[in-house]
Design a protein around this motif. Structure first.
Motif, PDB file in Angstrom:
ATOM      1  N   VAL A   1       0.791  -1.222   0.000  1.00  0.00           N
ATOM      2  CA  VAL A   1       0.000   0.000   0.000  1.00  0.00           C
ATOM      3  C   VAL A   1       0.841   1.299   0.000  1.00  0.00           C
ATOM      4  O   VAL A   1       0.612   2.169  -0.833  1.00  0.00           O
TER       5      VAL A   1
ATOM      6  N   VAL B   1       2.631   1.849  -3.413  1.00  0.00           N
ATOM      7  CA  VAL B   1       1.731   2.152  -4.521  1.00  0.00           C
ATOM      8  C   VAL B   1       1.213   3.588  -4.398  1.00  0.00           C
ATOM      9  O   VAL B   1       1.128   4.327  -5.376  1.00  0.00           O
TER      10      VAL B   1
ATOM     11  N   ASN C   1      -4.652 -14.358  -2.370  1.00  0.00           N
ATOM     12  CA  ASN C   1      -5.316 -13.068  -2.114  1.00  0.00           C
ATOM     13  C   ASN C   1      -4.747 -12.332  -0.914  1.00  0.00           C
ATOM     14  O   ASN C   1      -5.477 -11.628  -0.211  1.00  0.00           O
ATOM     15  N   GLU C   2      -3.478 -12.516  -0.668  1.00  0.00           N
ATOM     16  CA  GLU C   2      -2.872 -11.824   0.456  1.00  0.00           C
ATOM     17  C   GLU C   2      -1.861 -10.777  -0.014  1.00  0.00           C
ATOM     18  O   GLU C   2      -1.093 -10.239   0.761  1.00  0.00           O
ATOM     19  N   MET C   3      -1.821 -10.533  -1.319  1.00  0.00           N
ATOM     20  CA  MET C   3      -0.958  -9.486  -1.857  1.00  0.00           C
ATOM     21  C   MET C   3      -1.655  -8.859  -3.062  1.00  0.00           C
ATOM     22  O   MET C   3      -2.356  -9.553  -3.799  1.00  0.00           O
ATOM     23  N   LEU C   4      -1.476  -7.563  -3.240  1.00  0.00           N
ATOM     24  CA  LEU C   4      -2.048  -6.881  -4.401  1.00  0.00           C
ATOM     25  C   LEU C   4      -1.559  -7.551  -5.674  1.00  0.00           C
ATOM     26  O   LEU C   4      -0.369  -7.796  -5.829  1.00  0.00           O
TER      27      LEU C   4
ATOM     28  N   ASP D   1      -4.678  -5.404  -9.775  1.00  0.00           N
ATOM     29  CA  ASP D   1      -5.055  -4.443  -8.731  1.00  0.00           C
ATOM     30  C   ASP D   1      -4.228  -3.169  -8.863  1.00  0.00           C
ATOM     31  O   ASP D   1      -4.753  -2.057  -8.854  1.00  0.00           O
TER      32      ASP D   1
END
Lengths: 266, 127
Positions: free
Chosen positions: A147, A150, A183-186, A190
């Motif tokens: 996060v 990005v 589904n534990e990382m972008l 995404d």
């Protein structure tokens, strides 16, 4: 014909700007291009260490700007490959020692002798970034699938756009396909969705990056680890080659892709 | 519970951390990208008042204008207390021009009869 000047930047620190610069520079040189990697991080120079050239640094680019030496005296030639040079930053000066105009002029001075000028940019959005970006035509923005990285990348992209840099392309570094699958990382989708920018490559998380930095020998010299392959692909794409991206969803399929997946260690 | 879930390989019911990361990023970037300067807000306010006072008497000192946002969009929130609607303020601009084209030159709708200038309000990037 003059060089393409590309700034490698990120906003956030520690996402792999210097590693990316070194490896892309080596890959481009291995492809037969004349390349100079410029460390623009005045006061915190590191590109020399990552490239393993720190013991051969004599002058730096500020010496060139201040005319203490000639340009070719400051260039450190990498003997491991043809046509690869490092232009180091000053370690004992501060970011305000140069102006964006002076950096632009320095880039213009380098253009005639090279095919590529890669500018390794300092973290942040202040003077150091503005200096590095001033002379560049294009930009590579490095981010990790996290996060804060990005968010900072978005800020930098906005600034690069307003400066008229084009193309601006994204490198996603330290990508962990396993985590993305869970589904534990972008995912790349995404990140691209959020940033609306073109992707130039995904570099998987790879222990060999740290080992390479320990030795001062960029990965792409040996070119058999996943990250080395990814950097070589990025360099090829910079050269306009159409190298397909390693798609995450392809890891589910069998055959060639599965063996590639195994090779990549996922 | 968490331990049991992991033991039996069950999926977490709550949204994945990746989804959460994306959602949080989208929200924060809406804000980051909205670059409305105080000067722009002030100009906008002045022009809005000019338009509104053609139709109604407003309590100018009590006008509040600010930026707000919900989860998906940025909003410009204006709170404008109306004292009185002016007589004969109904109908569209075009209707009234048709009735009496001279209204324009009389400065009823825009000062000195000039067409209103385009206000260039744009967020910093895309969207």
């Amino acid at each position: 014909m003059g060089a393409r000047v590309i700034v490698i930047t990120s906003g956030k620190g520690g996402v792999g700007k210097t590693t990316s610069t070194a490896n892309i520079a080596v890959s481009l040189a291995k492809a037969g291009k004349r390349v100079v990697a410029v460390d623009t991080d005045i006061g915190l120079r590191n590109l020399d260490m990552v490239m393993g050239l720190e013991s051969r640094v004599v002058y730096n680019f500020i010496d060139v700007i201040e005319k203490n030496c000639k340009l070719n005296q400051a260039l450190v030639r990498d003997k491991r490959v043809e046509n690869l040079y490092l232009l180091p930053a000053a370690q004992t000066r501060t970011k305000d020692a140069v102006s964006p105009t002076q950096m632009s002029e320095l880039c213009d001075q380098l253009r005639p002798d090279f095919d590529f000028v890669l500018l390794d940019c300092p973290a942040g959005i202040e003077g150091g970034f503005k200096n590095a970006a001033a002379g560049a035509d294009e930009a590579l923005v490095v981010t990790t699938p996290e996060v804060p990285a990005v968010r900072d990348a978005d800020r930098i992209i906005g600034m690069l756009e307003s400066m008229g840099k084009s193309p601006i392309r994204l490198v996603i570094n330290r990508f962990r396909a396993m985590m993305v699958q869970n589904n534990e990382m972008l995912s790349q989708e995404d990140i691209l969705d959020v940033l609306s920018i073109k992707l130039i490559g995904i570099v998987p998380e790879d222990d060999s990056v740290i080992k390479a930095t320990n030795r001062g020998e960029p990965l792409t010299f040996t070119q058999n680890s996943p990250a080395a392959l990814a950097y070589a692909n990025i360099a090829a794409r910079i050269l306009g080659e159409n190298v397909p991206l390693l798609q995450l969803d392809s890891y589910h399929s069998k055959g060639f892709v599965a063996s590639l997946k195994k090779m990549l260690g996922f | 519970m968490d331990f049991l879930r992991r033991l039996f390989g069950g999926k977490d019911n709550s949204s994945s951390s990746a989804q959460e990361a994306k959602k949080r990023l989208q929200i924060v970037l809406i804000n980051d990208r909205t670059d409305i300067s105080p000067q722009l807000l002030e100009n906008l306010r002045a022009e809005m008042i000019a338009v509104l006072t053609k139709y109604m008497d407003i309590d100018e000192p009590r006008i509040e204008m600010d930026r707000g946002h919900d989860e998906s969009a940025v909003a410009l929130i204006a709170n404008i207390p109306v004292l009185r609607i002016k007589r004969g303020a109904g109908g569209t601009l075009e209707d009234r021009f048709e009735d009496n084209p001279d209204d324009r030159s009389e400065g009823k709708f825009s000062p000195r009869g000039e067409p209103p200038r385009n206000q260039n309000i744009k967020s910093r990037r895309r969207k």
